[in-house]
Design an enzyme around this catalytic site. Structure first.
Site, short mmCIF file in Angstrom:
data_model
loop_
_atom_site.label_atom_id
_atom_site.label_comp_id
_atom_site.label_asym_id
_atom_site.label_seq_id
_atom_site.Cartn_x
_atom_site.Cartn_y
_atom_site.Cartn_z
N GLN A 126 36.62 33.67 1.68
CA GLN A 126 36.64 32.21 2.20
C GLN A 126 37.37 31.04 1.47
O GLN A 126 37.58 30.01 1.95
CB GLN A 126 34.89 31.72 1.56
CG GLN A 126 33.97 32.75 2.19
CD GLN A 126 33.90 32.64 3.53
OE1 GLN A 126 34.05 31.82 4.57
NE2 GLN A 126 33.33 33.70 4.14
N ASP A 177 37.45 37.33 -5.02
CA ASP A 177 37.22 37.44 -3.70
C ASP A 177 37.79 36.30 -2.94
O ASP A 177 37.06 35.40 -3.01
CB ASP A 177 35.66 37.87 -3.33
CG ASP A 177 35.42 37.99 -2.10
OD1 ASP A 177 36.26 37.64 -1.06
OD2 ASP A 177 34.24 37.96 -1.75
N CYS A 191 24.70 38.86 3.45
CA CYS A 191 25.10 39.82 2.48
C CYS A 191 25.16 39.32 1.25
O CYS A 191 26.34 39.55 0.51
CB CYS A 191 26.64 40.42 3.02
SG CYS A 191 26.66 41.05 4.50
N HIS A 251 29.01 38.42 -2.77
CA HIS A 251 28.64 39.01 -1.66
C HIS A 251 28.58 40.48 -1.96
O HIS A 251 28.98 41.02 -3.14
CB HIS A 251 30.11 39.05 -0.77
CG HIS A 251 29.87 39.38 0.82
ND1 HIS A 251 29.90 40.80 1.10
CD2 HIS A 251 29.89 38.65 1.66
CE1 HIS A 251 29.96 40.87 2.14
NE2 HIS A 251 29.67 39.71 2.65
N LYS A 255 38.76 36.22 8.84
CA LYS A 255 38.23 34.96 8.48
C LYS A 255 39.48 33.97 8.30
O LYS A 255 39.27 32.87 8.45
CB LYS A 255 37.70 35.11 7.33
CG LYS A 255 36.36 36.06 7.13
CD LYS A 255 35.54 36.08 5.89
CE LYS A 255 34.59 37.31 5.74
NZ LYS A 255 33.61 37.14 6.58
#
Length: 404
Positions: free
Chosen positions: A202, A199, A362, A122, A225
């Site tokens: 998700q 990261d 992104c 991202h 999220k």
């Protein structure tokens, strides 16, 4: 026609008042809808219990401080942190990565050092490192992907050298849904003396995360999220790393003593939380974690895996559709239709009450790698069902008829 039957369906749609009957919301990877317990926690926080934290000596302020810090405890438990003091509240994963770049990175990286990213990152895990590169002269390397869209860890192993001080990778791709073998990534990074930042935006809504077991050095994610509110996110880091990092913003709450000659700072986490925090955001995040764990991350993952399989099985039968990413992607299916721009796909699906994401997500370097300007993306949450997949497939069949 779609024939896959969900093995572990979830009956949670009634918990989400913003999803009306007949609307297939398939954009959870962008932001998740909010369940009633989260909405109620936020409403109660503002309407009944509101007061500042860490400052007031009156009872309500003390009570709110306890609730706020209980949220920190809950996050630490949720991701397997060793102590709540390892949890830094930020606005989101973007701010968390920028914080690491501007504190740890600025202090520890110099010209001649290298950072390793991957092709599928991202922008929030690319641009902060480029800004650091421009200030310090550190170099950035980019790991390739396997044929099915995973970060190629064999290539990572071949690329890493002692000059690499940081490896920063997505735990789950926001475009392809591919899941990183994070433990192997940590072992490869540590073998050359590098730190690993993951990261987890998700990952945390759909996979159990234990930072100790993953053996990473930094972990970041965003609350919105994870079925929580916007404007709240998490940076976790090893305590010895946090202890070495300087503050990145100055103001109230992060100080020990201030004089015009010198200021001294509190230890983590307060050192990195200048100013009045997003108090009610923390309460909402606490409620979101409770909600997710009441269902069970294993059950959520099984549910989304079944929806992904149903979607991929149905779309693979349409000749003009190209699917991206691995067969076992986590909750996300990106695709293209020959001769149709993804924005047109999204618009036509919206007419059929199906909401997807269309664009570069992104992740423009990944789009270049895939050879497209954009993709259409369907992403699932606890509130989705096989009926939503059927509505998506029916809408895509309409798109192919319209465009011939």
């Amino acid at each position: 026609m779609m024939t896959t039957v969900l093995t572990r369906p979830l009956d949670t749609l009634a918990d989400f008042p913003a999803i009306p009957f007949g609307w297939a919301y398939l954009d959870t990877a962008a932001t998740a809808q909010k369940p009633r317990p989260v909405i109620e926690a936020i409403t109660r926080g503002y309407a009944q219990d509101y007061a500042t934290v860490h400052r007031g000596v009156y009872a309500r302020s003390a009570d709110m401080t306890v609730a706020y810090e209980r949220g920190r405890d809950r996050v630490a438990q949720f991701i397997g942190a060793g102590s709540p003091d390892e949890i830094i509240f930020v606005r989101g994963a973007t701010e968390a990565i920028n914080l690491v770049a501007q504190t740890w990175g600025q202090m520890n990286l110099k010209a001649g050092d290298r950072i390793l990213l991957s092709t599928l990152e991202h922008h929030s895990n690319i641009v902060p490192w480029q800004l650091l590169r421009d200030r310090t002269g550190v170099q950035i390397d980019v790991a390739p992907l396997t044929a099915d869209g995973r970060i190629d860890l064999d290539a990572v192993e071949a690329m890493l050298t002692p000059a690499h001080k940081l490896v920063a990778l997505a735990h789950v791709s926001n475009v392809l849904g591919s899941v990183l073998d994070a433990k192997r990534a940590a072992a490869l990074a540590h073998k050359v003396g590098a730190k690993l930042l993951l990261d987890g935006c998700q990952a945390v809504p759909r996979l159990p995360v234990d930072v100790a077991a993953l053996d990473c050095d930094f972990y970041v994610f965003s609350g919105h999220k994870l079925y929580g509110p916007t404007g709240i996110g998490i940076l976790w880091a090893r305590p010895e790393i946090l202890a070495s990092m300087p503050p990145w913003q100055g103001g109230g709450a992060m100080i020990d003593k201030v004089t015009f000659e010198k200021t001294t700072y509190l230890p983590a986490p307060a050192r990195f939380e200048a100013g009045t925090p997003h108090i009610v955001g923390v309460l909402g995040l606490h409620a979101a974690i409770d909600y997710v764990e009441s269902i069970g991350l294993e059950a959520i993952h099984a549910h989304e895996t079944a929806l992904v399989k149903a979607t991929r099985d149905a779309l693979s039968a349409i000749n003009s559709v190209t699917l991206f990413g691995p067969e076992d992607s986590a909750g996300i299916v990106s695709f293209a239709i020959e001769g149709v721009h993804p924005h047109d796909i999204g618009t036509i699906l919206d007419e059929a009450q199906v909401a997807i994401r269309a664009g570069h997500h992104c992740a423009q370097p990944l789009m270049a790698h895939l050879g497209v300007d954009a993709t259409a993306r369907a992403s699932f949450g606890v509130y989705n069902s096989e009926a939503d997949v059927a509505a998506l497939v029916k809408g895509i069949e309409r798109v192919t008829r319209i465009f011939g």
